[in-house]
Design a protein around this motif. Structure first.
Motif, PDB file in Angstrom:
ATOM      1  N   ILE A  70       0.854  -1.197   0.000  1.00 15.87           N
ATOM      2  CA  ILE A  70       0.000   0.000   0.000  1.00 15.87           C
ATOM      3  C   ILE A  70       0.886   1.242   0.000  1.00 15.87           C
ATOM      4  CG2 ILE A  70      -1.745   1.290   1.309  1.00 15.87           C
ATOM      5  CD1 ILE A  70      -2.747  -1.449   2.375  1.00 15.87           C
ATOM      6  N   THR A  72       2.403   4.890   0.552  1.00 15.85           N
ATOM      7  CA  THR A  72       2.407   5.906   1.609  1.00 15.85           C
ATOM      8  C   THR A  72       2.996   7.183   1.015  1.00 15.85           C
ATOM      9  OG1 THR A  72       3.033   4.131   3.139  1.00 15.85           O
ATOM     10  CG2 THR A  72       3.155   6.384   3.977  1.00 15.85           C
ATOM     11  N   ASN A  82       0.488   0.377   6.236  1.00 15.52           N
ATOM     12  CA  ASN A  82       1.196  -0.874   6.513  1.00 15.52           C
ATOM     13  C   ASN A  82       1.660  -0.913   7.961  1.00 15.52           C
ATOM     14  OD1 ASN A  82       1.130  -1.422   3.600  1.00 15.52           O
ATOM     15  ND2 ASN A  82       2.542   0.307   3.533  1.00 15.52           N
ATOM     16  N   GLY A 282       7.425  -2.637  -2.166  1.00 14.56           N
ATOM     17  CA  GLY A 282       6.299  -1.730  -2.033  1.00 14.56           C
ATOM     18  C   GLY A 282       5.394  -1.766  -3.250  1.00 14.56           C
ATOM     19  N   ALA A 283       4.664  -0.675  -3.449  1.00  8.71           N
ATOM     20  CA  ALA A 283       3.605  -0.630  -4.461  1.00  8.71           C
ATOM     21  C   ALA A 283       4.119  -0.295  -5.866  1.00  8.71           C
ATOM     22  CB  ALA A 283       2.553   0.385  -4.038  1.00  8.71           C
ATOM     23  N   ALA A 284       5.420  -0.013  -6.000  1.00 16.18           N
ATOM     24  CA  ALA A 284       6.057   0.295  -7.298  1.00 16.18           C
ATOM     25  C   ALA A 284       5.096   0.977  -8.269  1.00 16.18           C
ATOM     26  CB  ALA A 284       6.639  -0.988  -7.901  1.00 16.18           C
ATOM     27  N   ASN A 294       7.314  -8.794 -11.049  1.00 17.55           N
ATOM     28  CA  ASN A 294       7.535 -10.164 -10.614  1.00 17.55           C
ATOM     29  C   ASN A 294       6.572 -10.548  -9.477  1.00 17.55           C
ATOM     30  OD1 ASN A 294       8.660 -12.558  -9.751  1.00 17.55           O
ATOM     31  ND2 ASN A 294      10.765 -11.808  -9.846  1.00 17.55           N
TER      32      ASN A 294
HETATM   33  P1  NAD Z   1       9.055  -0.354  -4.174  1.00 15.41           P
HETATM   34  O1  NAD Z   1       9.458  -1.627  -3.525  1.00 15.41           O
HETATM   35  O2  NAD Z   1       7.611  -0.162  -4.399  1.00 15.41           O
HETATM   36  O3  NAD Z   1       9.761  -0.220  -5.589  1.00 15.41           O
HETATM   37  C1  NAD Z   1      11.116   0.067  -5.799  1.00 15.41           C
HETATM   38  C2  NAD Z   1      11.557  -0.551  -7.114  1.00 15.41           C
HETATM   39  O4  NAD Z   1      11.802  -1.934  -6.904  1.00 15.41           O
HETATM   40  C3  NAD Z   1      10.524  -0.490  -8.226  1.00 15.41           C
HETATM   41  O5  NAD Z   1      10.561   0.705  -8.926  1.00 15.41           O
HETATM   42  C4  NAD Z   1      10.930  -1.667  -9.062  1.00 15.41           C
HETATM   43  O6  NAD Z   1      11.999  -1.318  -9.905  1.00 15.41           O
HETATM   44  C5  NAD Z   1      11.418  -2.666  -8.046  1.00 15.41           C
HETATM   45  N1  NAD Z   1      10.376  -3.625  -7.656  1.00 15.41           N
HETATM   46  C6  NAD Z   1       9.600  -3.615  -6.555  1.00 15.41           C
HETATM   47  N2  NAD Z   1       8.778  -4.663  -6.551  1.00 15.41           N
HETATM   48  C7  NAD Z   1       9.047  -5.375  -7.654  1.00 15.41           C
HETATM   49  C8  NAD Z   1       8.511  -6.572  -8.216  1.00 15.41           C
HETATM   50  N3  NAD Z   1       7.543  -7.272  -7.628  1.00 15.41           N
HETATM   51  N4  NAD Z   1       9.027  -7.008  -9.408  1.00 15.41           N
HETATM   52  C9  NAD Z   1       9.987  -6.329 -10.012  1.00 15.41           C
HETATM   53  N5  NAD Z   1      10.538  -5.197  -9.545  1.00 15.41           N
HETATM   54  C10 NAD Z   1      10.066  -4.723  -8.375  1.00 15.41           C
HETATM   55  O7  NAD Z   1       9.659   0.823  -3.277  1.00 15.41           O
HETATM   56  P2  NAD Z   1       9.363   2.380  -3.279  1.00 15.41           P
HETATM   57  O8  NAD Z   1       9.390   2.890  -4.676  1.00 15.41           O
HETATM   58  O9  NAD Z   1      10.297   2.921  -2.274  1.00 15.41           O
HETATM   59  O10 NAD Z   1       7.904   2.511  -2.696  1.00 15.41           O
HETATM   60  C11 NAD Z   1       6.733   2.718  -3.472  1.00 15.41           C
HETATM   61  C12 NAD Z   1       5.538   2.856  -2.534  1.00 15.41           C
HETATM   62  O11 NAD Z   1       5.321   1.628  -1.828  1.00 15.41           O
HETATM   63  C13 NAD Z   1       5.737   3.924  -1.463  1.00 15.41           C
HETATM   64  O12 NAD Z   1       4.529   4.620  -1.304  1.00 15.41           O
HETATM   65  C14 NAD Z   1       6.065   3.143  -0.220  1.00 15.41           C
HETATM   66  O13 NAD Z   1       5.677   3.799   0.961  1.00 15.41           O
HETATM   67  C15 NAD Z   1       5.237   1.883  -0.434  1.00 15.41           C
HETATM   68  N6  NAD Z   1       5.763   0.707   0.292  1.00 15.41           N
HETATM   69  C16 NAD Z   1       4.841  -0.122   0.806  1.00 15.41           C
HETATM   70  C17 NAD Z   1       5.260  -1.270   1.453  1.00 15.41           C
HETATM   71  C18 NAD Z   1       4.224  -2.185   2.023  1.00 15.41           C
HETATM   72  O14 NAD Z   1       3.075  -2.101   1.633  1.00 15.41           O
HETATM   73  N7  NAD Z   1       4.555  -3.065   2.938  1.00 15.41           N
HETATM   74  C19 NAD Z   1       6.616  -1.583   1.547  1.00 15.41           C
HETATM   75  C20 NAD Z   1       7.546  -0.714   0.965  1.00 15.41           C
HETATM   76  C21 NAD Z   1       7.095   0.431   0.325  1.00 15.41           C
END
Ligand code: NAD
Length: 359
Positions: A70, A72, A82, A282-284, A294
């Motif tokens: 989700i 943030t 979260n 996170g929510a990427a 993935n």
């Molecule tokens: P993120 O993990 O969402 O993404 C960072 C990068 O990692 C992406 O741009 C992508 O390149 C890669 N990535 C992430 N998941 C992937 C997947 N399943 N497959 C392939 N590549 C992947 O981190 P962020 O950009 O720092 O955060 C985005 C949002 O998500 C923010 O709002 C943050 O607060 C939230 N967040 C939520 C949680 C949770 O729900 N537990 C955890 C971390 C971040």
């Protein structure tokens, strides 16, 4: 037996990866009655609340949830949903295995670590004072009086509480986890040389509890900055790591990097009676709705969930299927290909289908 499980699709890439995980879990033959609820921005639009009461009610009733990430807002806006879920349900232990799978490109082979992160306090407690507010200026004046330290009046302040009781339960959890999972060593990670009354308390508690497990599980301590270097140089020297909340968050992303990235890093948030399973990532948002990312991290979180539900055979079947697809490296998403624009990469749905075909 049918398991009742709360499903929170989340936002960004959440709905795609949770749907993939749901299909893979169902393909193992385990009977599940899903109860879908929404939280985050969509819930704010629909119900005027980022965490409507029915979400926590559903998790409390079912005691197990599978949750997508989700979003943030950064710097401003609402606090993390979260973190709110973990705090409201007292899911004090965040368990994040970092395990190498053959076929996944990474700097190392044979990494097999488990991060146990304290989930309820530290700088994540959400006790913050905004710059310029009357209460912040008042707090600064009090700190000046009691600690005899000067804080600039244009400061914002975040509070870092670490208690003996929360440290005790997470450290005990780490040792019990090590025993149950045939792990040999627990390393407590801290910065007690600087933060003597918070990290120092965490470390001293770890030293005391370690004595109870002497001869069964080895104990070691490491300063978080040095730990970061050691993990990059010699990740195989470590087994179970136990950390306060913030270091646990950062080190789990570092460990995801050791095993090939966030796409393959699963996790669980565990309390006395309730557990919520979610990937480390996170929510990427930039990939949302593109059938691109993935699903393995979410599917492997499902494997952890099945083990928690004592569905060991189904968990093993699903993990083996994921392992095979990763090893073949054919029906995998862009992040697992040699180059990110590899035309042979498949989408989220197709990778999940390939996994299902191996179950
Ligand atoms: P993120 O993990 O969402 O993404 C960072 C990068 O990692 C992406 O741009 C992508 O390149 C890669 N990535 C992430 N998941 C992937 C997947 N399943 N497959 C392939 N590549 C992947 O981190 P962020 O950009 O720092 O955060 C985005 C949002 O998500 C923010 O709002 C943050 O607060 C939230 N967040 C939520 C949680 C949770 O729900 N537990 C955890 C971390 C971040």
């Amino acid at each position: 037996m049918t398991h009742n499980i709360t499903l929170i699709p989340g936002d960004g890439i959440g709905p795609e990866v949770t749907l993939a995980a749901r299909k893979c879990i169902e393909a193992t033959g385990v009977k599940i009655e899903w109860e879908e609820v929404i939280a985050g921005e969509e819930a704010l639009k629909k119900h005027g609340d980022i965490l409507p009461p029915n979400v926590l009610e559903s998790i409390k009733r079912n005691q197990v949830a599978l949750k997508g990430p989700i979003t943030t807002p950064i710097g401003t806006g609402f606090r993390s949903v979260n973190v709110a879920i973990r705090q409201a349900l007292d899911l004090y232990a965040c368990v994040r295995p970092a395990k190498s799978y053959p076929g996944v490109r990474s700097l190392y082979k044979d990494v097999d670590l488990v991060i146990i992160r304290e989930n309820s306090e530290d700088l994540y407690a959400g006790i913050e004072f905004e710059e310029g507010k009357a209460e912040t200026l008042n707090l600064i004046a009090q700190i000046r009086k009691y600690a005899q330290k000067n804080i600039r009046t244009d400061s914002g302040i975040s509070i870092k509480p670490i208690s003996r009781s929360a440290s005790e339960r997470i450290i005990r959890f780490a040792f019990e986890y090590a025993l149950e999972n045939n792990r040999k060593k627990v390393t407590a990670v801290h910065k007690a040389n600087i933060m003597k009354f918070t990290d120092g308390l965490f470390l001293n508690t770890a030293r005391e509890i370690a004595k109870e497990y002497a001869g069964k599980v080895a104990f070691e301590e490491a300063i978080v900055d040095n730990m970061s270097m050691q993990l990059v140089q010699r990740p195989r020297n470590y087994d179970v790591l136990v950390l306060p909340n913030l270091y646990g968050d950062i080190i789990s992303d570092l460990c995801a990097g050791l095993i090939g990235g966030l796409g393959v890093a699963p996790g669980a948030n565990i309390g006395e009676k309730i557990a919520v399973f979610e990937a480390v990532h996170g929510a990427a948002p930039k990939y949302a709705g593109q059938n691109k990312v993935n699903p393995a991290a979410m599917i492997l979180s499902g494997v952890l969930m099945l083990r928690y539900l004592r569905e060991g055979a189904a968990a093993q079947k699903l993990e083996n299927a994921v392992r095979q697809v990763l090893q073949e490296a054919k029906s995998v998403t862009y992040d697992l290909k040699p180059s990110r624009d590899d035309p042979t990469s498949v989408g989220t749905r197709e990778m999940a289908e390939a996994i299902i075909s191996k179950i």
